[in-house]
Design a protein around this motif. Structure first.
Motif, PDB file in Angstrom:
ATOM      1  N   PRO A  61       0.843  -1.212   0.000  1.00 53.43           N
ATOM      2  CA  PRO A  61       0.000   0.000   0.000  1.00 53.43           C
ATOM      3  C   PRO A  61       0.874   1.258   0.000  1.00 53.43           C
ATOM      4  O   PRO A  61       1.945   1.298   0.612  1.00 53.43           O
ATOM      5  N   LYS A  62       0.405   2.279  -0.693  1.00 55.43           N
ATOM      6  CA  LYS A  62       1.199   3.505  -0.833  1.00 55.43           C
ATOM      7  C   LYS A  62       1.563   4.123   0.517  1.00 55.43           C
ATOM      8  O   LYS A  62       2.642   4.696   0.680  1.00 55.43           O
ATOM      9  N   ASN A  63       0.671   3.997   1.484  1.00 56.46           N
ATOM     10  CA  ASN A  63       0.962   4.605   2.787  1.00 56.46           C
ATOM     11  C   ASN A  63       1.981   3.813   3.593  1.00 56.46           C
ATOM     12  O   ASN A  63       2.404   4.228   4.667  1.00 56.46           O
ATOM     13  N   GLU A  64       2.396   2.650   3.071  1.00 58.26           N
ATOM     14  CA  GLU A  64       3.416   1.843   3.747  1.00 58.26           C
ATOM     15  C   GLU A  64       4.748   1.850   3.007  1.00 58.26           C
ATOM     16  O   GLU A  64       5.711   1.216   3.443  1.00 58.26           O
ATOM     17  N   LEU A  65       4.816   2.581   1.892  1.00 56.77           N
ATOM     18  CA  LEU A  65       6.056   2.642   1.131  1.00 56.77           C
ATOM     19  C   LEU A  65       7.079   3.537   1.825  1.00 56.77           C
ATOM     20  O   LEU A  65       6.713   4.527   2.446  1.00 56.77           O
ATOM     21  N   PRO A  66       8.368   3.203   1.724  1.00 57.03           N
ATOM     22  CA  PRO A  66       9.405   4.082   2.288  1.00 57.03           C
ATOM     23  C   PRO A  66       9.380   5.448   1.617  1.00 57.03           C
ATOM     24  O   PRO A  66       8.977   5.588   0.459  1.00 57.03           O
ATOM     25  N   GLU A  67       9.819   6.444   2.331  1.00 60.42           N
ATOM     26  CA  GLU A  67       9.872   7.802   1.786  1.00 60.42           C
ATOM     27  C   GLU A  67      10.707   7.835   0.509  1.00 60.42           C
ATOM     28  O   GLU A  67      11.783   7.236   0.427  1.00 60.42           O
ATOM     29  N   GLY A  68      10.171   8.506  -0.514  1.00 61.31           N
ATOM     30  CA  GLY A  68      10.899   8.644  -1.768  1.00 61.31           C
ATOM     31  C   GLY A  68      10.611   7.557  -2.776  1.00 61.31           C
ATOM     32  O   GLY A  68      11.118   7.606  -3.901  1.00 61.31           O
ATOM     33  N   THR A  69       9.809   6.556  -2.396  1.00 63.00           N
ATOM     34  CA  THR A  69       9.474   5.483  -3.341  1.00 63.00           C
ATOM     35  C   THR A  69       8.016   5.605  -3.776  1.00 63.00           C
ATOM     36  O   THR A  69       7.192   6.207  -3.092  1.00 63.00           O
ATOM     37  N   ALA A  70       7.710   4.988  -4.942  1.00 64.85           N
ATOM     38  CA  ALA A  70       6.374   5.138  -5.515  1.00 64.85           C
ATOM     39  C   ALA A  70       5.683   3.809  -5.787  1.00 64.85           C
ATOM     40  O   ALA A  70       4.488   3.791  -6.089  1.00 64.85           O
ATOM     41  N   PHE A  71       6.412   2.719  -5.708  1.00 62.33           N
ATOM     42  CA  PHE A  71       5.822   1.410  -6.009  1.00 62.33           C
ATOM     43  C   PHE A  71       6.597   0.351  -5.233  1.00 62.33           C
ATOM     44  O   PHE A  71       7.814   0.464  -5.053  1.00 62.33           O
ATOM     45  N   GLY A  72       5.872  -0.684  -4.790  1.00 64.20           N
ATOM     46  CA  GLY A  72       6.548  -1.753  -4.066  1.00 64.20           C
ATOM     47  C   GLY A  72       5.734  -3.030  -4.058  1.00 64.20           C
ATOM     48  O   GLY A  72       4.511  -3.017  -4.223  1.00 64.20           O
ATOM     49  N   ILE A  73       6.425  -4.147  -3.883  1.00 58.52           N
ATOM     50  CA  ILE A  73       5.770  -5.457  -3.833  1.00 58.52           C
ATOM     51  C   ILE A  73       6.405  -6.294  -2.728  1.00 58.52           C
ATOM     52  O   ILE A  73       7.558  -6.098  -2.350  1.00 58.52           O
ATOM     53  N   THR A  74       5.617  -7.235  -2.231  1.00 59.54           N
ATOM     54  CA  THR A  74       6.135  -8.311  -1.401  1.00 59.54           C
ATOM     55  C   THR A  74       5.771  -9.622  -2.087  1.00 59.54           C
ATOM     56  O   THR A  74       4.774  -9.690  -2.822  1.00 59.54           O
ATOM     57  N   PHE A  75       6.563 -10.654  -1.852  1.00 64.23           N
ATOM     58  CA  PHE A  75       6.345 -11.932  -2.539  1.00 64.23           C
ATOM     59  C   PHE A  75       7.192 -13.007  -1.877  1.00 64.23           C
ATOM     60  O   PHE A  75       8.027 -12.702  -1.005  1.00 64.23           O
ATOM     61  N   ARG A  76       6.969 -14.241  -2.272  1.00 66.08           N
ATOM     62  CA  ARG A  76       7.793 -15.330  -1.769  1.00 66.08           C
ATOM     63  C   ARG A  76       8.961 -15.531  -2.730  1.00 66.08           C
ATOM     64  O   ARG A  76       8.786 -16.013  -3.846  1.00 66.08           O
ATOM     65  N   SER A  77      10.130 -15.159  -2.284  1.00 67.21           N
ATOM     66  CA  SER A  77      11.328 -15.301  -3.091  1.00 67.21           C
ATOM     67  C   SER A  77      12.024 -16.615  -2.756  1.00 67.21           C
ATOM     68  O   SER A  77      11.539 -17.419  -1.952  1.00 67.21           O
ATOM     69  N   LEU A  78      13.171 -16.820  -3.393  1.00 68.57           N
ATOM     70  CA  LEU A  78      14.028 -17.963  -3.089  1.00 68.57           C
ATOM     71  C   LEU A  78      15.457 -17.452  -3.021  1.00 68.57           C
ATOM     72  O   LEU A  78      15.838 -16.537  -3.752  1.00 68.57           O
ATOM     73  N   VAL A  79      16.237 -18.052  -2.142  1.00 66.72           N
ATOM     74  CA  VAL A  79      17.657 -17.728  -2.056  1.00 66.72           C
ATOM     75  C   VAL A  79      18.462 -19.013  -2.161  1.00 66.72           C
ATOM     76  O   VAL A  79      18.034 -20.085  -1.713  1.00 66.72           O
ATOM     77  N   ILE A  80      19.626 -18.889  -2.780  1.00 67.35           N
ATOM     78  CA  ILE A  80      20.514 -20.024  -3.012  1.00 67.35           C
ATOM     79  C   ILE A  80      21.884 -19.685  -2.448  1.00 67.35           C
ATOM     80  O   ILE A  80      22.358 -18.551  -2.592  1.00 67.35           O
TER      81      ILE A  80
END
Length: 361
Positions: free
Chosen positions: A132-151
């Protein structure tokens, strides 16, 4: 295990980075007997350290850094699905050094992501959500969360190589004078699979003018309290924090993407910039779980590597030459881990078609 010698084999893979190893493994999964037909030649193997052997220093996660063209979107999807299968299997997860992890990425207003790609992600990436826009860090305009993978490359690369050698794939360390040299060295050769990465720019018989290195510098640090990947995309930089699974709390901090820069040196100024940017993005990096006050980041080492980039994206195609067939599979840039299975599936299909095999991939 096969007792045939390299001279008897008709499939030669050149390059033992993540792309070369994955291509060879996919061919063996087509039919384990194919392993007795594969010989792997490389200048560097898992365990080696060199500016020209980038795979060990990669962040090795699934993120949005790949391109948004049809090929890149397809390769990402295929690879994500395969890596999810591996991470979901507890035994393979530990043996291969791969795990699921929460992912978070944000973009500044002047460098928004490609929405075609985001639409694609929304259909297959697990737990994909807009911030949500009200949860974005200052200076940013778009963001996502997702299930990533690390190797963890220090586990994953040896895992791939051990799988291959246990099936009977033979290996040799060599610096080839040309991509066609295996046809002379091993007269039975029908197909040479070119997984030479950065070397594709200069290797005789390839000399791809579209290929170029993209230098990166990263900081390896200890932060066992951090278990999420975080990235911020700016117009002139990308900042990322990528934990390494099964590593006692090691994280990769970056980064830099310096096109056509070859230097293997690391620079204190770049390290300082990385530490400033990553701690601004995730202040928890400065606090270890057994300490109550903030401190400096627990730096383990600084590293530099050359991503094998290519104008127009990776090259996955076959080429008929006088000596036989070449199948090219290189130019993944910084996406060898997140696109490698997709790229290598298609390269393997080309090899099987040349050999007249019916694919079961």
């Amino acid at each position: 295990m096969s007792t045939t010698t390299p001279a008897d084999r008709d499939i030669v893979v050149v390059g033992a980075g993540v792309i070369g190893l994955t291509t060879a493994l996919i061919l063996t999964q087509r039919d384990p007997s194919i392993a007795s037909r594969i010989h792997l030649i490389a200048q560097h193997f898992p365990g080696d350290h060199s500016i020209h052997y980038t795979s060990p220093w990669a962040g090795a996660n699934f993120s949005s850094v790949a391109g948004a063209d049809d090929n890149a979107i397809r390769w990402d999807r295929l690879t994500y699905q395969k890596l999810c299968e591996m991470a979901a299997d507890d035994k393979i997860s530990k043996e291969a050094g791969i795990r699921f992890i929460p992912g978070r990425e944000v973009w500044d207003e002047d460098v928004l992501p490609d929405m075609v790609k985001m639409e694609s992600w929304s259909k297959y990436v697990l737990d994909y959500k807009l911030i949500p826009k009200n949860e974005l860090p200052e200076g940013t305009a778009f963001g996502i969360t997702f299930r990533s993978l690390v190797i963890n490359p220090a586990i994953y690369l040896p895992y791939l190589l051990s799988r291959l050698t246990s099936l009977g794939v033979t290996t040799s360390r060599a610096t080839l004078p040309s991509i066609t040299a295996p046809f002379t060295l091993y007269p039975a050769t029908k197909v040479v699979i070119n997984c030479t990465g950065v070397s594709a720019q200069t290797l005789k018989g390839v000399e791809d003018k579209k290929s170029y290195p993209t230098r990166g510098q990263v900081v390896m640090a200890r932060a066992p309290n951090v278990w999420e990947t975080v990235s911020r995309h700016r117009k002139d930089s990308i900042t990322y924090i990528i934990p390494r699974p099964y590593s006692n709390g090691t994280v990769t901090l970056g980064g830099y993407m310096q096109k056509r820069v070859f230097t293997p040196d690391t620079f204190a100024s770049e390290t300082a910039s990385i530490l400033q940017r990553t701690t601004d993005l995730l202040p928890a990096l400065k606090t270890l779980p057994d300490e109550s006050k903030n401190r400096g980041v627990d730096v383990l080492r600084e590293c530099a590597g050359l991503r094998p980039s290519r104008e127009g994206g990776a090259r996955v195609e076959k080429e008929r030459i006088r000596e036989g067939w070449l199948v090219h599979n290189y130019g993944a840039g910084g996406t060898g881990y997140q696109a490698g299975w997709g790229m290598s599936m298609e390269a393997a299909e080309l090899v099987l078609a040349i050999l007249g095999e019916k694919s079961k991939l």
